[in-house]
Write a protein that holds these residues in place. Sequence first.
Motif, mmCIF file in Angstrom:
data_model
loop_
_atom_site.group_PDB
_atom_site.id
_atom_site.type_symbol
_atom_site.label_atom_id
_atom_site.label_comp_id
_atom_site.label_asym_id
_atom_site.label_seq_id
_atom_site.Cartn_x
_atom_site.Cartn_y
_atom_site.Cartn_z
ATOM 1 N N TRP A 1 -4.397 0.207 -2.570
ATOM 2 C CA TRP A 1 -4.429 -1.248 -2.358
ATOM 3 C C TRP A 1 -3.635 -2.021 -3.387
ATOM 4 C CZ3 TRP A 1 -8.241 2.121 -3.510
ATOM 5 C CH2 TRP A 1 -9.024 1.934 -4.652
ATOM 6 N N HIS B 1 -8.695 2.412 0.833
ATOM 7 C CA HIS B 1 -9.608 1.816 1.809
ATOM 8 C C HIS B 1 -8.933 2.019 3.165
ATOM 9 C CE1 HIS B 1 -10.170 -0.806 -1.782
ATOM 10 N NE2 HIS B 1 -11.420 -0.908 -1.395
ATOM 11 N N TRP C 1 -10.584 9.834 -3.595
ATOM 12 C CA TRP C 1 -11.692 9.328 -2.785
ATOM 13 C C TRP C 1 -11.207 8.305 -1.765
ATOM 14 C CZ3 TRP C 1 -12.120 4.102 -3.672
ATOM 15 C CH2 TRP C 1 -11.982 3.603 -4.969
ATOM 16 N N PHE D 1 -15.606 -5.834 3.141
ATOM 17 C CA PHE D 1 -15.764 -7.126 2.453
ATOM 18 C C PHE D 1 -14.672 -8.121 2.823
ATOM 19 C CE2 PHE D 1 -12.474 -5.583 -0.410
ATOM 20 C CZ PHE D 1 -12.747 -4.220 -0.507
ATOM 21 N N TRP E 1 -18.388 0.560 -2.715
ATOM 22 C CA TRP E 1 -18.378 -0.597 -3.612
ATOM 23 C C TRP E 1 -18.992 -1.753 -2.823
ATOM 24 C CZ3 TRP E 1 -14.942 -5.102 -3.265
ATOM 25 C CH2 TRP E 1 -15.339 -6.086 -4.182
ATOM 26 N N GLU F 1 -20.075 2.255 -6.837
ATOM 27 C CA GLU F 1 -19.263 1.624 -7.889
ATOM 28 C C GLU F 1 -19.944 0.311 -8.261
ATOM 29 O OE1 GLU F 1 -15.003 1.419 -7.101
ATOM 30 O OE2 GLU F 1 -14.903 -0.414 -8.290
ATOM 31 N N LYS G 1 -20.988 -3.271 -9.673
ATOM 32 C CA LYS G 1 -20.324 -4.510 -10.097
ATOM 33 C C LYS G 1 -21.346 -5.632 -9.950
ATOM 34 C CE LYS G 1 -16.153 -7.306 -9.262
ATOM 35 N NZ LYS G 1 -15.008 -7.571 -8.371
ATOM 36 N N GLU H 1 -16.193 1.384 -13.236
ATOM 37 C CA GLU H 1 -14.958 0.618 -13.478
ATOM 38 C C GLU H 1 -15.124 -0.207 -14.753
ATOM 39 O OE1 GLU H 1 -12.966 -1.109 -10.164
ATOM 40 O OE2 GLU H 1 -12.349 -2.871 -11.302
ATOM 41 N N HIS I 1 -15.711 -3.954 -14.385
ATOM 42 C CA HIS I 1 -17.033 -4.272 -13.826
ATOM 43 C C HIS I 1 -18.102 -4.169 -14.911
ATOM 44 C CE1 HIS I 1 -15.696 -2.930 -9.490
ATOM 45 N NE2 HIS I 1 -14.935 -3.873 -10.008
ATOM 46 N N ASP J 1 -12.896 4.118 -12.432
ATOM 47 C CA ASP J 1 -11.817 3.204 -12.058
ATOM 48 C C ASP J 1 -11.255 2.649 -13.358
ATOM 49 O OD1 ASP J 1 -11.959 3.656 -9.379
ATOM 50 O OD2 ASP J 1 -12.313 1.580 -8.790
ATOM 51 N N ASP K 1 -12.712 -10.462 -12.563
ATOM 52 C CA ASP K 1 -12.195 -9.103 -12.470
ATOM 53 C C ASP K 1 -10.667 -9.171 -12.400
ATOM 54 O OD1 ASP K 1 -12.366 -6.397 -12.098
ATOM 55 O OD2 ASP K 1 -12.886 -6.503 -9.971
ATOM 56 N N ASP L 1 -7.480 1.431 -10.767
ATOM 57 C CA ASP L 1 -7.809 0.249 -9.961
ATOM 58 C C ASP L 1 -7.277 -0.950 -10.745
ATOM 59 O OD1 ASP L 1 -8.780 -1.505 -8.168
ATOM 60 O OD2 ASP L 1 -10.868 -0.859 -8.265
HETATM 61 C C1 XUL Z 1 -13.285 -4.343 -6.507
HETATM 62 C C2 XUL Z 1 -13.058 -2.905 -6.660
HETATM 63 C C3 XUL Z 1 -12.725 -2.163 -5.421
HETATM 64 C C4 XUL Z 1 -13.310 -0.813 -5.342
HETATM 65 C C5 XUL Z 1 -13.105 -0.132 -4.013
HETATM 66 O O1 XUL Z 1 -13.612 -4.989 -7.673
HETATM 67 O O2 XUL Z 1 -13.092 -2.368 -7.737
HETATM 68 O O3 XUL Z 1 -11.339 -2.108 -5.332
HETATM 69 O O4 XUL Z 1 -12.804 0.023 -6.323
HETATM 70 O O5 XUL Z 1 -13.553 -0.873 -2.951
#
Ligand code: XUL
Length: 439
Positions: free
Chosen positions: A49, A102, A140, A146, A189, A233, A235, A269, A272, A297, A308, A339
């Motif tokens: 992404w 994703h 993964w 979302f 996530w 994950e 957050k 992450e 996060h 991440d 973030d 990420d």
């Molecule tokens: C969002 C985030 C996402 C997840 C995967 O803050 O970290 O990119 O890693 O959905």
Amino acid sequence: MSEIFQGIPEIKYEGPQSKNPLAFKYYDPEKVVMGKTMKEHLPFAMAWWHNLCANGVDMFGVGTIDKSFGASSVGTMEHAKAKVDAGFEFMKKLGIEYFCFHDVDLVPEDPDINVTNARLDEISDYILEKMKGTNIKCLWGTANMFGNPKYMNGAGSTNSVDVYCFAAAQIKKALDLTVKLGGRGYVFWGGREGYETLLNTDMKFEQENIASLMKMAVAYGRSIGFTGDFYIEPKPKEPTSHQYDFDAATAIGFLRQYGLDKDFKMNIEANHATLAGHSFQHELRVSAINGMLGSIDANQGNSLLGWDTDNFPSNVYDATMAMYEVLKAGGLTGGFNFDAKNRRPSNTYEDMFYGFILGMDTFALGLIKAAELIEDGRLDGFVKERYSSFEGELGKKIRAGETTLEELAAKAAEIKVTKNPGSGRQEYLESVVNSVLFK
Ligand code: XUL
Ligand code: CO
């Protein structure tokens, strides 16, 4: 197929003295650190992404970065394939062997899920073809639950049974793709799994529904031969004002409550962790001591901003403490997924490579320094000494759960006056870390 990143060679290790911007200064894949090569310690991954889709768009302006990769129009299957071509060329040039995705990163989403799924079949065939003859595979996969407006009230936590079915359908397909592409893990996530206000929210109902969705995912995943780990994950917030997977401790409690702890681990992450008011190291430690440190991440936040920001990691101190936790935990079953995205003004192809070179070098240096800290032994030695009063007869009994409050109270009465438990030596320990980092 023509080269997309023209003029950018394979990135090689040249050492700390090198001034070549397109070379690694610390990441030397075959260098052995504590019995394993750097490449084995650090299974790096590219996030589809950020690297292949994000074009620098923010709330105040349109994109600044051309990610068409030669396709005549974006948001088409031609573009989806160009992104695959670009991604594989990029990973090969950097020596990266994993990617994370994703579902909607891979293909343009159609309002009809059947059309989207057919596109996903086509693109995953194309990716499989590209994987042949390389070591590149999926770290993964995940489903984006979302972005689409239907998920405005959440996915597993939605009020709408129809939307819940779409979430299930996306997870099912994303699991199929993850297995097809050899994925080590599958991530949840909870981007909108939370609430904006408790005035309209049945929290218990929502959490039970999320757990049911996860249980169905485990059952389906195992039925199609997925042997890897599922990850939460954590957050705490963003996009919703409160997210249920607030931090590692909260997520682990949730998994245990619903009997999901055998199939799930954490994907931690860095940015996060700091949003939750913790350090990256704290979240890794909480996961590790609970046997749930799965994947990372790798990114960093901006301490001046409260959201973030997904910067590429550059902070060697934090990376060292992260790698200290990873080494002590015996490594990851997952890997290190960047990420992270380039800043909006870093808008050239070279910048994409500079971001990864920075991140890979930062973690390589973190690995080297963490190994030195462990070999140095002063931190471990101090911690051991700090708890040494528990090595006596009484301490051993307490640790074994064989004492009563009455017995300990009697001991306190005998001692009469509290003893000084000893200095925590924080400043000394911080200077030990500095002496190892900057020797
Ligand atoms: C969002 C985030 C996402 C997840 C995967 O803050 O970290 O990119 O890693 O959905
Ligand atoms: Co992430």
